[in-house]
Design a protein around this motif. Structure first.
Motif, PDB file in Angstrom:
ATOM      1  N   LYS A 140      25.551  49.560  40.372  1.00 24.22           N
ATOM      2  CA  LYS A 140      25.818  50.629  39.414  1.00 24.22           C
ATOM      3  C   LYS A 140      26.663  50.192  38.228  1.00 24.22           C
ATOM      4  CE  LYS A 140      25.642  54.106  43.126  1.00 24.22           C
ATOM      5  NZ  LYS A 140      26.398  55.169  43.839  1.00 24.22           N
ATOM      6  N   ASP A 141      27.185  49.002  38.268  1.00 21.15           N
ATOM      7  CA  ASP A 141      28.058  48.527  37.201  1.00 21.15           C
ATOM      8  C   ASP A 141      27.221  48.177  35.969  1.00 21.15           C
ATOM      9  OD1 ASP A 141      30.710  47.781  36.286  1.00 21.15           O
ATOM     10  OD2 ASP A 141      29.993  45.724  36.329  1.00 21.15           O
ATOM     11  N   ALA A 142      27.431  48.912  34.879  1.00 25.57           N
ATOM     12  CA  ALA A 142      26.617  48.730  33.680  1.00 25.57           C
ATOM     13  C   ALA A 142      27.216  47.746  32.694  1.00 25.57           C
ATOM     14  CB  ALA A 142      26.418  50.084  32.983  1.00 25.57           C
ATOM     15  N   GLY A 143      28.451  47.336  32.893  1.00 24.35           N
ATOM     16  CA  GLY A 143      29.096  46.418  31.968  1.00 24.35           C
ATOM     17  C   GLY A 143      28.620  44.983  32.148  1.00 24.35           C
ATOM     18  N   VAL A 144      29.114  44.138  31.256  1.00 28.55           N
ATOM     19  CA  VAL A 144      28.837  42.701  31.341  1.00 28.55           C
ATOM     20  C   VAL A 144      30.159  42.016  31.665  1.00 28.55           C
ATOM     21  CG1 VAL A 144      27.979  40.652  30.147  1.00 28.55           C
ATOM     22  CG2 VAL A 144      26.967  42.901  29.671  1.00 28.55           C
ATOM     23  N   ARG A 145      30.303  41.621  32.920  1.00 23.67           N
ATOM     24  CA  ARG A 145      31.538  40.995  33.383  1.00 23.67           C
ATOM     25  C   ARG A 145      31.397  39.469  33.285  1.00 23.67           C
ATOM     26  NH1 ARG A 145      34.841  44.317  36.586  1.00 23.67           N
ATOM     27  NH2 ARG A 145      34.017  46.438  36.800  1.00 23.67           N
ATOM     28  N   CYS A 146      32.358  38.849  32.637  1.00 23.75           N
ATOM     29  CA  CYS A 146      32.300  37.399  32.432  1.00 23.75           C
ATOM     30  C   CYS A 146      33.331  36.700  33.309  1.00 23.75           C
ATOM     31  CB  CYS A 146      32.522  37.066  30.961  1.00 23.75           C
ATOM     32  SG  CYS A 146      31.186  37.681  29.899  1.00 23.75           S
ATOM     33  N   TYR A 147      32.869  35.698  34.035  1.00 21.04           N
ATOM     34  CA  TYR A 147      33.705  34.953  34.968  1.00 21.04           C
ATOM     35  C   TYR A 147      33.575  33.453  34.712  1.00 21.04           C
ATOM     36  CZ  TYR A 147      33.709  39.348  37.665  1.00 21.04           C
ATOM     37  OH  TYR A 147      33.833  40.655  38.064  1.00 21.04           O
ATOM     38  N   PRO A 148      34.597  32.687  35.059  1.00 19.58           N
ATOM     39  CA  PRO A 148      34.486  31.231  34.929  1.00 19.58           C
ATOM     40  C   PRO A 148      33.758  30.579  36.092  1.00 19.58           C
ATOM     41  CG  PRO A 148      36.671  31.808  35.719  1.00 19.58           C
ATOM     42  CD  PRO A 148      35.964  33.112  35.448  1.00 19.58           C
ATOM     43  N   HIS A 149      33.525  31.351  37.154  1.00 20.02           N
ATOM     44  CA  HIS A 149      32.933  30.787  38.365  1.00 20.02           C
ATOM     45  C   HIS A 149      32.332  31.936  39.165  1.00 20.02           C
ATOM     46  CE1 HIS A 149      33.664  28.100  42.203  1.00 20.02           C
ATOM     47  NE2 HIS A 149      32.389  28.402  42.028  1.00 20.02           N
ATOM     48  N   VAL A 150      31.060  31.832  39.510  1.00 20.60           N
ATOM     49  CA  VAL A 150      30.402  32.884  40.284  1.00 20.60           C
ATOM     50  C   VAL A 150      29.592  32.240  41.405  1.00 20.60           C
ATOM     51  CG1 VAL A 150      28.663  34.709  40.275  1.00 20.60           C
ATOM     52  CG2 VAL A 150      30.285  34.535  38.394  1.00 20.60           C
ATOM     53  N   VAL A 151      29.750  32.786  42.612  1.00 24.20           N
ATOM     54  CA  VAL A 151      28.933  32.382  43.758  1.00 24.20           C
ATOM     55  C   VAL A 151      28.066  33.575  44.135  1.00 24.20           C
ATOM     56  CG1 VAL A 151      28.935  31.588  46.156  1.00 24.20           C
ATOM     57  CG2 VAL A 151      30.717  30.804  44.583  1.00 24.20           C
ATOM     58  N   VAL A 152      26.765  33.354  44.225  1.00 24.34           N
ATOM     59  CA  VAL A 152      25.825  34.410  44.605  1.00 24.34           C
ATOM     60  C   VAL A 152      25.280  34.072  45.983  1.00 24.34           C
ATOM     61  CG1 VAL A 152      23.740  35.677  43.998  1.00 24.34           C
ATOM     62  CG2 VAL A 152      25.219  34.771  42.196  1.00 24.34           C
ATOM     63  N   GLY A 153      25.562  34.932  46.963  1.00 26.74           N
ATOM     64  CA  GLY A 153      25.127  34.690  48.329  1.00 26.74           C
ATOM     65  C   GLY A 153      26.296  34.301  49.219  1.00 26.74           C
TER      66      GLY A 153
END
Length: 573
Positions: free
Chosen positions: A334-347
């Motif tokens: 539901k989050d409509a914003g664009v969140r910027c991170y220096p590091h993202v892990v998916v899973g």
């Protein structure tokens, strides 16, 4: 007559002498001129050879040194002590110049073969020069090599060093060219593990509504982007987990990437809360243990972006989630914003069912570490206290009359005990204090964890209720009742191994066919009762139907009593 003849002969002799003197002068002049021409030729040839080398090195820093410093000059004829020495010097210089071309060819061949300028090549070059000088010494009758040869040798070494600098400069130029061109990018997502898929982005990562974008640095952007769609949980083959999209943007896409609406200084982990959750074993095996493996190394400095968020899960395991991350959980659907991170892990990373492989964890965590971590979160007594039965005996709190406490977990649907009162009475007769519970999904773990911690034995049929062994103390016992149907292997793989890894006592009691309600329902001659192997050979679906879903347990307390007595003695040791 005689006087006249003598006067005539004297002028003739003087003319001959004059002619011979002129002839002698001409010969000497010719020889001197020839010698001068040879010396000049030798000098000019050496200068041309040096000039050619400098021209080749135009683009190297060594060229400037060659232009500012004068090359070594050969000795002039005037500096030689005699003509014979001049002749020897000239012949040696000429011979070395000829051999220098051969040496250069040889060096060029070595460079092509090695393709790496370095110490080994210098050593080879020095050896060639030493051999050359030794050969020249032998040819000169054992006489030492003069300064002219040394100068030429130094010049040859200098040329080789300059050539190496040229090779290194060429390598630098190649490196510069490679830097200007897009470098091959390492794949962001790893789909090779049989249990899970994982994507990891370090850099400009932008997360919005189930999509994570990676904007590469300008020097790494290619003409084409990459895209993956993965299930962001520890079980990649579950059908009912929606996928998250991960994109590595191309050069053109990077220019049109959505702007950040919020920037975060900490990493993020994207994972799903649905799947087989609501069963405590799957809650831990599929989400909490994999989340510990994936996020614990961040020391709470990480934010969770959750897909298929389950409010009940957040409420039940709020203490664990809040300890793994001190930031608010984001509903990534539901989050409509664009969140910027220096590091993202998916899973979520997962090693096996309800297990941790220390060799695959950054800090070598074990399942024992996880149990201690969970006990710390729920503020349970430290491990040094010991099991309650022994702790009470050592404190003399009850004059040694305290009995070991046994928590009897009864399942609510299948594989439940149908004679709970009889089982509880049998345990009391054996010498235990018995606490009967039937866990519910809405049970508050803060309270329940303290109840389990107060017990010395956690008893139940093979099933999710035994997952509460995480709240037991070291040395406490898990007593697993194994249903009918050759389920010993499952009992060991899903609970027994883990109990031992966490320094708990693993006790198993396998029921007979007569203790299974399948015996009452189908009779002793039914294949599910008489021959479980024949059922398993027909596929896991049939085995699940009979032994996991349809079966309940009517425990024979007389047959079960020796197991309780043995357990009581073990706890007292």
């Amino acid at each position: 007559m005689v006087t006249e003849s003598s006067s005539t002969t004297m002028p003739a002799a003087k003319g001959v002498a004059r002619t011979l003197a002129q002839y002698h002068q001409a010969v000497v002049g010719f020889l001197f001129g020839f010698f001068v021409i040879l010396v000049l030729y030798t000098t000019v040839s050496g200068q041309f050879g040096s000039t050619n080398t400098i021209v080749v090195l135009q683009s190297t820093p060594a060229e400037q040194n060659a232009r500012t410093s004068s090359p070594p000059r050969p000795s002039s004829p005037a500096s030689a002590p005699n003509n014979s020495t001049q002749g020897i010097s000239f012949l040696l210089v000429t011979d070395i110049i000829v051999h220098k071309d051969d040496v250069n060819k040889t060096m060029g061949g070595e460079h092509i073969q090695d393709n790496v300028p370095g110490t080994d090549k210098n050593n080879k070059t020095d050896a060639n020069f030493d051999n050359m000088q030794a050969n020249r010494t032998d040819q000169s009758g054992g006489q030492p090599v003069n300064n002219t040869i040394a100068n030429v040798s130094d010049k040859m070494k200098e040329e080789e060093l300059i050539r190496q600098e040229l090779d290194q400069d060429d390598d630098k130029n190649d490196t510069n060219v490679k830097k200007d061109a897009p470098a091959p990018r390492k794949p962001i997502c790893d789909l090779s593990d049989p249990r899970y898929d994982i994507c990891e982005i370090i850099g400009d990562a932008r997360a919005t509504n189930r999509t994570v974008l990676y904007v590469p640095p300008p020097g790494e952007r290619g003409a084409d982007g990459q895209e993956w769609a993965i299930k962001d949980q520890s079980r990649k083959h579950l059908e009912y987990i929606d996928k998250v999209t991960v994109r590595s943007l191309s050069a053109a896409q990077s220019l049109a990437a959505p702007e950040c609406t919020s920037r975060h200084a900490v990493p993020a982990v994207v994972f799903a809360m649905n799947g087989l959750t609501s069963n405590p074993w799957h809650d831990f095996s599929d989400v909490l243990v994999p989340l510990f493996i994936t996020a614990r190394a961040f020391d709470s400095e990480v934010q969770f972006l959750v897909t298929d968020l389950q409010p009940w899960f957040v409420d039940k395991y709020c203490l664990i989630l809040a300890n793994l991350s001190r930031y608010d959980i984001v509903d990534f659907d539901k989050d409509a914003g664009v969140r910027c991170y220096p590091h993202v892990v998916v899973g979520l990373r997962s090693h096996r069912d309800l297990g941790i492989n220390p060799a695959r964890v950054p800090r070598n965590y074990t399942l024992l570490d996880f149990r201690m971590y969970i006990r710390g979160i729920f503020s349970l007594p430290p491990d040094s206290v010991g099991i309650p039965y022994k702790a009470a005996a050592s404190n003399n709190a009850t004059d040694g009359k305290r009995k070991p406490r046994l928590m009897l977990i009864n399942r609510g649907r299948n594989r439940k005990f149908v004679n709970i009162p009889e089982i509880a009475d049998g345990a009391r007769t054996a010498g235990f204090e018995v606490l009967v519970v039937e866990p519910r999904r809405d049970l508050r773990l803060e309270e329940f964890s303290r109840a389990v911690d107060s017990c010395d034995v956690l008893m139940g049929a093979h099933g999710a209720g035994l997952t509460n062994f995480f709240f037991l103390r070291t040395g406490a016992a898990m007593l697993q009742v194994v249903p009918w149907g050759h389920m010993e292997y499952s009992a060991m793989v899903f609970y027994g191994v883990q109990a031992k890894e966490m320094r708990l006592r693993d006790v198993e009691y396998s029921i007979t066919a007569e203790e299974s309600t399948l015996y009452e329902k189908y009779g002793k001659d039914h294949p599910a009762v008489r021959d479980p192997d024949s059922i398993h050979k027909q596929g896991w679906q049939l085995g699940m139907r009979y032994y996991w879903l349809e079966q309940d347990i009517r425990l024979n307390v007389t047959r079960f009593a020796p197991t309780l007595h043995q357990l009581l003695r073990t706890l007292g040791e």
